[in-house]
Design a protein around this motif. Structure first.
Motif, PDB file in Angstrom:
ATOM      1  N   VAL A   1      12.832   7.223   2.082  1.00 48.00           N
ATOM      2  CA  VAL A   1      11.604   8.160   1.359  1.00 48.00           C
ATOM      3  C   VAL A   1      10.904   8.651   2.709  1.00 48.00           C
ATOM      4  O   VAL A   1      10.467   9.868   2.895  1.00 48.00           O
ATOM      5  CB  VAL A   1      10.903   7.549   0.475  1.00 48.00           C
ATOM      6  CG1 VAL A   1       9.571   8.245   0.440  1.00 48.00           C
ATOM      7  CG2 VAL A   1      11.576   7.245  -0.752  1.00 48.00           C
ATOM      8  N   LEU A   2      10.485   8.014   3.672  1.00 51.22           N
ATOM      9  CA  LEU A   2       9.623   8.161   4.818  1.00 51.22           C
ATOM     10  C   LEU A   2      10.445   9.550   5.483  1.00 51.22           C
ATOM     11  O   LEU A   2       9.948  10.727   6.184  1.00 51.22           O
ATOM     12  CB  LEU A   2       9.113   7.343   5.740  1.00 51.22           C
ATOM     13  CG  LEU A   2       8.042   6.278   5.212  1.00 51.22           C
ATOM     14  CD1 LEU A   2       7.927   5.190   6.150  1.00 51.22           C
ATOM     15  CD2 LEU A   2       6.793   7.236   4.924  1.00 51.22           C
ATOM     16  N   GLY A   3      11.683   9.427   5.574  1.00 55.94           N
ATOM     17  CA  GLY A   3      12.612  10.231   6.459  1.00 55.94           C
ATOM     18  C   GLY A   3      13.113  11.603   5.560  1.00 55.94           C
ATOM     19  O   GLY A   3      13.557  12.261   6.199  1.00 55.94           O
TER      20      GLY A   3
ATOM     21  N   VAL B   1      -3.246   3.976   7.897  1.00 57.05           N
ATOM     22  CA  VAL B   1      -3.614   3.864   9.068  1.00 57.05           C
ATOM     23  C   VAL B   1      -5.119   3.956   9.225  1.00 57.05           C
ATOM     24  O   VAL B   1      -5.656   3.235  10.116  1.00 57.05           O
ATOM     25  CB  VAL B   1      -3.036   5.135   9.833  1.00 57.05           C
ATOM     26  CG1 VAL B   1      -3.472   5.124  11.304  1.00 57.05           C
ATOM     27  CG2 VAL B   1      -1.267   4.786   9.973  1.00 57.05           C
ATOM     28  N   LEU B   2      -5.791   4.874   8.444  1.00 56.10           N
ATOM     29  CA  LEU B   2      -7.204   4.954   8.477  1.00 56.10           C
ATOM     30  C   LEU B   2      -7.886   3.740   8.079  1.00 56.10           C
ATOM     31  O   LEU B   2      -8.957   3.197   8.614  1.00 56.10           O
ATOM     32  CB  LEU B   2      -7.653   6.086   7.684  1.00 56.10           C
ATOM     33  CG  LEU B   2      -9.238   6.455   7.796  1.00 56.10           C
ATOM     34  CD1 LEU B   2      -9.571   6.922   9.152  1.00 56.10           C
ATOM     35  CD2 LEU B   2      -9.599   7.281   6.859  1.00 56.10           C
TER      36      LEU B   2
ATOM     37  N   GLY C   1       4.198  10.232   2.821  1.00 59.91           N
ATOM     38  CA  GLY C   1       3.924  10.795   4.106  1.00 59.91           C
ATOM     39  C   GLY C   1       2.503  11.423   4.425  1.00 59.91           C
ATOM     40  O   GLY C   1       2.060  11.201   5.320  1.00 59.91           O
ATOM     41  N   GLU C   2       2.357  11.937   3.403  1.00 61.12           N
ATOM     42  CA  GLU C   2       0.987  12.882   3.289  1.00 61.12           C
ATOM     43  C   GLU C   2      -0.270  12.239   2.883  1.00 61.12           C
ATOM     44  O   GLU C   2      -1.236  12.353   3.382  1.00 61.12           O
ATOM     45  CB  GLU C   2       1.046  14.019   2.848  1.00 61.12           C
ATOM     46  CG  GLU C   2       2.311  14.845   3.387  1.00 61.12           C
ATOM     47  CD  GLU C   2       1.876  15.573   4.730  1.00 61.12           C
ATOM     48  OE1 GLU C   2       0.828  15.799   4.900  1.00 61.12           O
ATOM     49  OE2 GLU C   2       2.929  15.472   5.498  1.00 61.12           O
ATOM     50  N   LEU C   3      -0.112  11.261   1.938  1.00 62.53           N
ATOM     51  CA  LEU C   3      -1.197  10.679   1.390  1.00 62.53           C
ATOM     52  C   LEU C   3      -1.495   9.334   1.761  1.00 62.53           C
ATOM     53  O   LEU C   3      -2.621   8.704   2.230  1.00 62.53           O
ATOM     54  CB  LEU C   3      -1.289  10.773  -0.043  1.00 62.53           C
ATOM     55  CG  LEU C   3      -1.307  12.176  -0.787  1.00 62.53           C
ATOM     56  CD1 LEU C   3      -1.099  12.314  -1.922  1.00 62.53           C
ATOM     57  CD2 LEU C   3      -2.825  12.851  -0.364  1.00 62.53           C
ATOM     58  N   ARG C   4      -0.201   8.225   1.472  1.00 60.18           N
ATOM     59  CA  ARG C   4      -0.592   6.857   1.747  1.00 60.18           C
ATOM     60  C   ARG C   4      -0.567   6.555   3.080  1.00 60.18           C
ATOM     61  O   ARG C   4      -1.134   5.592   3.451  1.00 60.18           O
ATOM     62  CB  ARG C   4       0.634   6.229   0.904  1.00 60.18           C
ATOM     63  CG  ARG C   4       0.296   6.253  -0.682  1.00 60.18           C
ATOM     64  CD  ARG C   4       1.508   5.868  -1.448  1.00 60.18           C
ATOM     65  NE  ARG C   4       1.570   6.140  -2.850  1.00 60.18           N
ATOM     66  CZ  ARG C   4       2.460   5.883  -3.573  1.00 60.18           C
ATOM     67  NH1 ARG C   4       3.648   5.076  -3.321  1.00 60.18           N
ATOM     68  NH2 ARG C   4       2.409   6.173  -4.953  1.00 60.18           N
TER      69      ARG C   4
ATOM     70  N   ALA D   1       0.856  -1.122  -0.117  1.00 62.77           N
ATOM     71  CA  ALA D   1       0.132  -0.133   0.126  1.00 62.77           C
ATOM     72  C   ALA D   1       0.760   1.268   0.059  1.00 62.77           C
ATOM     73  O   ALA D   1       0.412   2.239  -0.511  1.00 62.77           O
ATOM     74  CB  ALA D   1      -1.230  -0.083   1.255  1.00 62.77           C
ATOM     75  N   LEU D   2       1.997   1.282   0.610  1.00 59.86           N
ATOM     76  CA  LEU D   2       3.047   2.358   0.740  1.00 59.86           C
ATOM     77  C   LEU D   2       3.742   2.452  -0.769  1.00 59.86           C
ATOM     78  O   LEU D   2       3.908   3.512  -0.900  1.00 59.86           O
ATOM     79  CB  LEU D   2       3.696   2.419   1.840  1.00 59.86           C
ATOM     80  CG  LEU D   2       3.118   2.540   3.212  1.00 59.86           C
ATOM     81  CD1 LEU D   2       4.091   2.273   4.253  1.00 59.86           C
ATOM     82  CD2 LEU D   2       2.452   3.952   3.383  1.00 59.86           C
TER      83      LEU D   2
END
Length: 78
Positions: free
Chosen positions: A38-40, A58-59, A50-53, A22-23
């Protein structure tokens, strides 16, 4: 002797690859081995992951847990 919690291990074995997929998958494709950097980092891929996926992942996990708990409560009530 205590048994290992095998349902939890199966759940983790299914959940982890699904979360990585998913990420990773999407328009700016991010290979799984590049996810930690990429996350860092910063840039377009970091913004998308970080902002969309990540919030969407989590949701989805929280919504799935809530639906499972609601099903359990409904079964116990009936």
């Amino acid at each position: 002797m205590r048994r290992l919690p095998t349902p939890w291990l199966w759940l983790l074995a299914v959940l982890l690859p699904c979360a990585v997929a998913a990420l990773s998958l999407g328009t700016p494709y991010v290979p799984p081995y590049r996810l930690p950097q990429v996350l860092g980092g910063d840039g377009l891929a970091a913004l998308v992951v970080g902002e969309l996926r990540l919030p969407r992942l989590v949701l989805a996990l929280v919504a799935g847990a809530c639906l499972g708990a609601a099903g359990l409560v409904l079964q116990e009530a009936l």
